[in-house]
Every structure is written in C-alpha cells, then in structure tokens.
Scaffold this motif. Structure first.
Motif, PDB file in Angstrom:
ATOM      1  N   MET A   2       0.841  -1.192   0.000  1.00 31.99           N
ATOM      2  CA  MET A   2       0.000   0.000   0.000  1.00 31.99           C
ATOM      3  C   MET A   2       0.879   1.246   0.000  1.00 31.99           C
ATOM      4  SD  MET A   2      -2.937  -1.601   0.234  1.00 31.99           S
ATOM      5  CE  MET A   2      -4.213  -0.477   0.819  1.00 31.99           C
ATOM      6  N   GLU A   3       0.269   2.375  -0.288  1.00 34.69           N
ATOM      7  CA  GLU A   3       0.934   3.665  -0.173  1.00 34.69           C
ATOM      8  C   GLU A   3      -0.082   4.680   0.330  1.00 34.69           C
ATOM      9  OE1 GLU A   3       2.313   4.654  -4.055  1.00 34.69           O
ATOM     10  OE2 GLU A   3       0.319   5.177  -4.821  1.00 34.69           O
ATOM     11  N   LEU A   4       0.406   5.763   0.912  1.00 34.12           N
ATOM     12  CA  LEU A   4      -0.497   6.776   1.444  1.00 34.12           C
ATOM     13  C   LEU A   4      -0.855   7.790   0.366  1.00 34.12           C
ATOM     14  CD1 LEU A   4       1.058   7.511   4.958  1.00 34.12           C
ATOM     15  CD2 LEU A   4      -0.721   5.870   4.351  1.00 34.12           C
ATOM     16  N   ASP A   5      -2.137   8.164   0.326  1.00 33.70           N
ATOM     17  CA  ASP A   5      -2.543   9.209  -0.609  1.00 33.70           C
ATOM     18  C   ASP A   5      -2.317  10.582   0.026  1.00 33.70           C
ATOM     19  OD1 ASP A   5      -4.595   9.624   1.211  1.00 33.70           O
ATOM     20  OD2 ASP A   5      -6.125   8.628   0.002  1.00 33.70           O
ATOM     21  N   ASP A   6      -2.797  11.617  -0.614  1.00 33.50           N
ATOM     22  CA  ASP A   6      -2.556  12.981  -0.136  1.00 33.50           C
ATOM     23  C   ASP A   6      -3.225  13.260   1.209  1.00 33.50           C
ATOM     24  OD1 ASP A   6      -1.102  13.458  -2.413  1.00 33.50           O
ATOM     25  OD2 ASP A   6      -2.786  14.353  -3.518  1.00 33.50           O
ATOM     26  N   THR A   7      -4.228  12.462   1.563  1.00 32.03           N
ATOM     27  CA  THR A   7      -4.923  12.663   2.840  1.00 32.03           C
ATOM     28  C   THR A   7      -4.362  11.779   3.944  1.00 32.03           C
ATOM     29  OG1 THR A   7      -6.624  10.987   2.374  1.00 32.03           O
ATOM     30  CG2 THR A   7      -7.026  13.239   1.574  1.00 32.03           C
ATOM     31  N   GLY A   8      -3.336  10.978   3.622  1.00 41.80           N
ATOM     32  CA  GLY A   8      -2.747  10.105   4.627  1.00 41.80           C
ATOM     33  C   GLY A   8      -3.424   8.761   4.764  1.00 41.80           C
ATOM     34  N   ARG A   9      -4.334   8.440   3.843  1.00 34.68           N
ATOM     35  CA  ARG A   9      -5.023   7.152   3.887  1.00 34.68           C
ATOM     36  C   ARG A   9      -4.329   6.168   2.949  1.00 34.68           C
ATOM     37  NH1 ARG A   9      -9.925   7.152   6.225  1.00 34.68           N
ATOM     38  NH2 ARG A   9     -10.555   5.324   5.023  1.00 34.68           N
ATOM     39  N   PRO A  10      -4.301   4.880   3.314  1.00 28.35           N
ATOM     40  CA  PRO A  10      -3.628   3.896   2.460  1.00 28.35           C
ATOM     41  C   PRO A  10      -4.437   3.588   1.201  1.00 28.35           C
ATOM     42  CG  PRO A  10      -4.655   2.805   4.333  1.00 28.35           C
ATOM     43  CD  PRO A  10      -4.820   4.278   4.560  1.00 28.35           C
TER      44      PRO A  10
END
Length: 331
Positions: free
Chosen positions: A116-124
C-alpha cells in the motif's frame, strides 16, 4: 439500567481461502490459550492488524512454537494504534512487522500481500504490487465490535456502524432510564475508561432517579510538573524491576516483568510527588506568620482561619505539591 457488555465480537474481512480452519480470530485464539489450550498454528503465523490485540496474538504465537511470526498492517508505523511498548516488546521477541501491507488471499500455506501507499490525505491505497509470504495460520486482529443486538428493541436507542450504542454526555441512551458505557459506547476501549464510565454512570443515574438535573463535577486544575517545588524532594532513582530476556520469554508464559520486593515497593511509593494532593508535610503550618493555619490531626489535614489570614501567600508559595490555590476575594 446501566448496560456495559463490552465488545467481544471480532471484526472480520473477506479473505479468499480454501482452508477456513487456519483463518482464526485473535479474541477466540487468546481465549483458548488463556483456558489452557494449545492450538496448532504451524511454523509460520501471520497476524492481520495493528492494535494491542495483534501484538498479544503475535507474542502468544511465538510462545506456542511459531518460528516465523509476522504482523501485517495496512498503515504506517506512526499510524499503528498499538502502544509503543507493546510493539517494541513484540519485536524484541522476534516478531516482524510489515507496514503498508494488506492480505488479499490465503491459500496452500501462503498469503498474498499487496503493498500500500499513502494518498494525499494520509489514507492507504493499493499499488498493484504484490508479494507472497509463508503462513500456516492467519490470525485476524482487526478490532472488536459490541454485541448490542438485544438493545435494538428498545425505543429511541441509536447505534453506530460497529454496533456501539450512542449515548449523551450523561451516558444515557435515547431510551430514558437506560444508560450505557464501557467498550459498548463510542470511546477509547481501555479498562481505565470503562471503570470511569461506571463511576460517572452511578452519579448520573442517581441524579436521574431523583429528578435532579445532571451536573458534571468540575475538574480541578492539573498540578503539572512546573508548579511543584522540587527543592523539597531529594533525588531518588527509580528501582528497576527484573525482566526476562527475549529468549526466556518465548519459552513459556512466565511474567515478562518481575515484581518488586516489599522494601523496593515501599521505596517506590515514597518517590511519589503527590502532585496536587496534600500529604501533611506541615510546611504551611510552619510558614504562616499569622498562625492562620490550624492542624486538625493526622489524616484530617488543616483548617484555615481567614479572619487572621492577610493574603501574603507565604504558605501558598512554599507548598511543595501545589495543593493550595490562591483565589482573589470578591470586591
């Protein structure tokens, strides 16, 4: 009525698997072990989750003989809800932690894990990159839900998605006279919060039965470290409790942290700074130049003669634990 049935239902996610027997929930697993059973886990165990229950399950798996135990968590280390001490203890005992991972399949003693990676809002969010890890057993530790279905027949009671019962600031549900607390109400699910809810509920239920308006007790200002007069206290280093080595820990279920001797425990109790609480040091009694402080006997503290008091603040300034507050007189 006060309802506090806890949260004992394990949350589950749909992981495709041919052998559902090897896909178990952490709460049931820990309950089995606490009852004296020794579930067969195999050599490779994967724990899915990132809370304290996940840490417990992984550490217990190591004690049951798992050679390779890995925790799979879909967020980052900083976002992991487990206590830092719990995580560190698990790692000391040989538990590996894979952050930003999610399990997509479990089959033939292997799990398929997506990075996984984090999006701009910090969600995976998924990346489409996968890896395969050995796993004979997958333990699901994704949190617990409350078993509140029995309350759905009560008029006015509202629920959150996880089954938690919505309550007012006085812990009363939407049904008059029915109060709820602990893990079944939206809150931090700890023993401390649960016990606190019981104390608060007793106060609010008593007020409701009497027909009195529910009032929250005012909180006293915190006596933080900067308000203490540390010159009163001598330096005394903390006594260290004996601790098992990581190798000895995983060989059984002995206490990891040993206790203190009676002498050491008494010494530790003496190190308490009694922040904000009078411990009758008699400093105010000796400091007051107007004899406005009257000692009432051991355990009864003091009485203040405000007719004699001039407001010089001498005994306020010397109090080592900030147990005295100076309040301006109304004009």
């Amino acid at each position: 009525m006060f309802v506090a049935v806890g949260a004992h239902l394990a949350k589950r996610v749909n992981i495709p698997s041919r052998d559902a027997r090897s896909l178990i929930d952490a709460v049931s697993f820990l309950h089995q072990v606490a009852a004296g059973e020794k579930p067969e886990l195999g050599s490779h165990v994967a724990v899915y989750g990132g809370g304290n229950t996940a840490m417990d399950a992984a550490r217990v798996a190591r004690r049951l003989g798992a050679q390779d135990t890995v925790i799979i968590y879909r967020r980052t280390e900083a976002q992991m809800p487990a206590h830092e001490e719990e995580r560190q203890d698990a790692q000391r005992e040989g538990v590996q932690i894979n952050w930003l991972r999610t399990i997509t399949a479990f089959d033939d003693h292997e799990i398929r894990v997506e990075q996984m990676e984090l999006d701009d809002t910090g969600r995976p969010r998924p990346t489409g990159r996968f890896e395969t890890l050995a796993a004979d057993t997958v333990i699901m530790a994704l949190g617990q839900e409350t078993e509140s279905a029995f309350m759905r027949t009560l008029p006015g009671v509202e629920f959150d998605r996880d089954g938690s019962v919505r309550v007012s600031p006085t812990l009363m549900t939407g049904c008059p006279g029915v109060f709820a607390g602990g893990d079944m109400a939206p809150c931090e699910r700890t023993v401390t919060v649960g016990v606190g809810h019981c104390k608060k509920a007793a106060h609010y239920i008593d007020a409701w039965l009497r027909g009195d308006p529910a009032q929250r007790h005012p909180k006293h200002p915190a006596a933080d470290f900067d308000r203490l007069h540390l010159w009163y206290f001598g330096d005394a280093r903390r006594r260290q409790q004996p601790e098992l080595s990581p190798e000895d820990r995983i060989s059984g279920f002995e206490e990891v942290m040993g206790g203190l001797s009676a002498e050491a425990a008494t010494f530790e109790a003496g190190r308490c700074l009694s922040c904000g609480n009078c411990f009758e040091c008699d400093g105010c009694l000796g400091a007051c130049p107007e004899d406005a402080v009257i000692k009432l006997g051991r355990g009864h503290r003091y009485r203040f003669d405000y007719d004699r008091c001039t407001g010089c603040a001498t005994w306020y300034d010397q109090c080592p634990v900030h147990a005295i507050e100076m309040i301006a007189e109304p004009r």
